[in-house]
Scaffold this motif. Structure first.
Motif, mmCIF file in Angstrom:
data_model
loop_
_atom_site.group_PDB
_atom_site.id
_atom_site.type_symbol
_atom_site.label_atom_id
_atom_site.label_comp_id
_atom_site.label_asym_id
_atom_site.label_seq_id
_atom_site.Cartn_x
_atom_site.Cartn_y
_atom_site.Cartn_z
ATOM 1 N N ARG A 168 6.491 1.478 -8.301
ATOM 2 C CA ARG A 168 5.296 0.625 -8.323
ATOM 3 C C ARG A 168 5.530 -0.579 -9.232
ATOM 4 N N GLY B 9 0.813 -1.207 0.000
ATOM 5 C CA GLY B 9 0.000 0.000 0.000
ATOM 6 C C GLY B 9 0.847 1.257 0.000
ATOM 7 N N MET B 10 1.917 1.238 0.797
ATOM 8 C CA MET B 10 2.817 2.401 0.833
ATOM 9 C C MET B 10 3.516 2.588 -0.507
ATOM 10 N N ARG B 11 3.905 1.468 -1.130
ATOM 11 C CA ARG B 11 4.590 1.564 -2.424
ATOM 12 C C ARG B 11 3.625 2.031 -3.512
ATOM 13 N N ALA B 12 2.365 1.601 -3.435
ATOM 14 C CA ALA B 12 1.382 1.959 -4.452
ATOM 15 C C ALA B 12 1.079 3.448 -4.456
ATOM 16 N N THR B 13 1.280 4.101 -3.325
ATOM 17 C CA THR B 13 1.033 5.542 -3.247
ATOM 18 C C THR B 13 2.307 6.355 -3.431
#
Length: 253
Positions: free
Chosen positions: A46, A36-40
């Motif tokens: 990503r 989730g942190m990487r996706a944002t």
């Protein structure tokens, strides 16, 4: 199959499966949070290769401890109401009991670790992660490595839990092994993982952590399937060594 069925019956109302599910849930929550942190984050981060690398790091760190916990539960169930002594008196050899426990323990541990890889493959893309050639080359070997690493760790931890009366020793070994083996890549000492049953996931990871750090993109090792094959060989060696330890103890009882 009768020995495996007996082990399954002994584990009823022992919270073994709840323990295994809890460990898998913790790992899934961890990788989901990291994803989730990487996706944002920045678009260049990503990539599924990064998420797979994080999953392999998680396996290297937690598999030894989870294996120690599950192995301790599998071993101590035989000390309750002198179940182990009763089965021995009835003619069940210790090596057969070890094989059944290894099957049950490895199944639970492998299932939990594969659920983490399944999250990477099935859920992470819906969060915005992109597939690259590095990920496609690494995902197959990663599955083999995770299975081999899980079986090897379970075999050794089960032997420790069976041969050593104080369960705290096996649990401490698992915790320390996970901490040490997960730190090997930072010191560029991944190869030392081949010398330890708990270090297989670290040594045979198909993602090169050093090259990935240097280039800023996921990079596979030169021969990911060769690493997976060596992981299987290492798992067979450590499982055989664990079985021989059980046989030795049985012969000198």
């Amino acid at each position: 199959m009768s020995a495996i069925g007996m082990e399954l019956r002994k584990l009823k109302r022992r919270r073994y499966w709840l323990m295994a599910a809890g460990a898998a849930g913790l790992e899934l929550a961890w990788i989901a949070s990291a994803s989730g942190m990487r996706a944002t984050g920045a678009p260049q981060l990503r990539l599924l290769g990064f998420t797979l690398n994080e999953a392999m790091s998680l396996v290297g760190m937690l598999v030894p401890l989870v294996a120690a916990l599950l192995a301790s539960r599998l071993a101590t169930v035989d000390t309750e109401e002198r179940m182990g002594s009763l089965l021995t008196a009835l003619g069940q050899p210790g090596r057969a009991r070890f094989g059944a426990k290894l099957t049950v323990g490895s199944f639970a541990l492998v299932l939990g670790q594969l659920s983490v890889l399944a999250f990477v493959a099935l859920v992470a893309p819906s969060m915005g992660m992109r597939t690259t050639a590095a990920y496609q080359d690494a995902v197959g070997p990663a599955i083999v490595v995770v299975v081999a690493a899980s079986v090897a760790a379970m075999a050794v931890q089960l032997a420790l839990a069976t041969c050593i009366e104080k369960q705290a020793i096996g649990l401490a070994v698992g915790a320390i092994a996970g901490f040490v083996c997960s730190g090997l890549p930072s010191a560029q000492l991944e190869a030392l993982g081949w010398l330890l049953p708990w270090g297989i996931a670290t040594a045979a990871s198909p993602i090169s952590r050093l090259a990935t750090f240097q280039t800023g993109v996921p990079v596979t090792v030169a021969q990911p399937w060769a690493g997976a094959l060596f992981a299987v060989v290492a798992a067979v060696i450590w499982t055989t060594a664990a079985a021989l330890a059980i046989i030795h103890q049985e012969n000198h009882r």
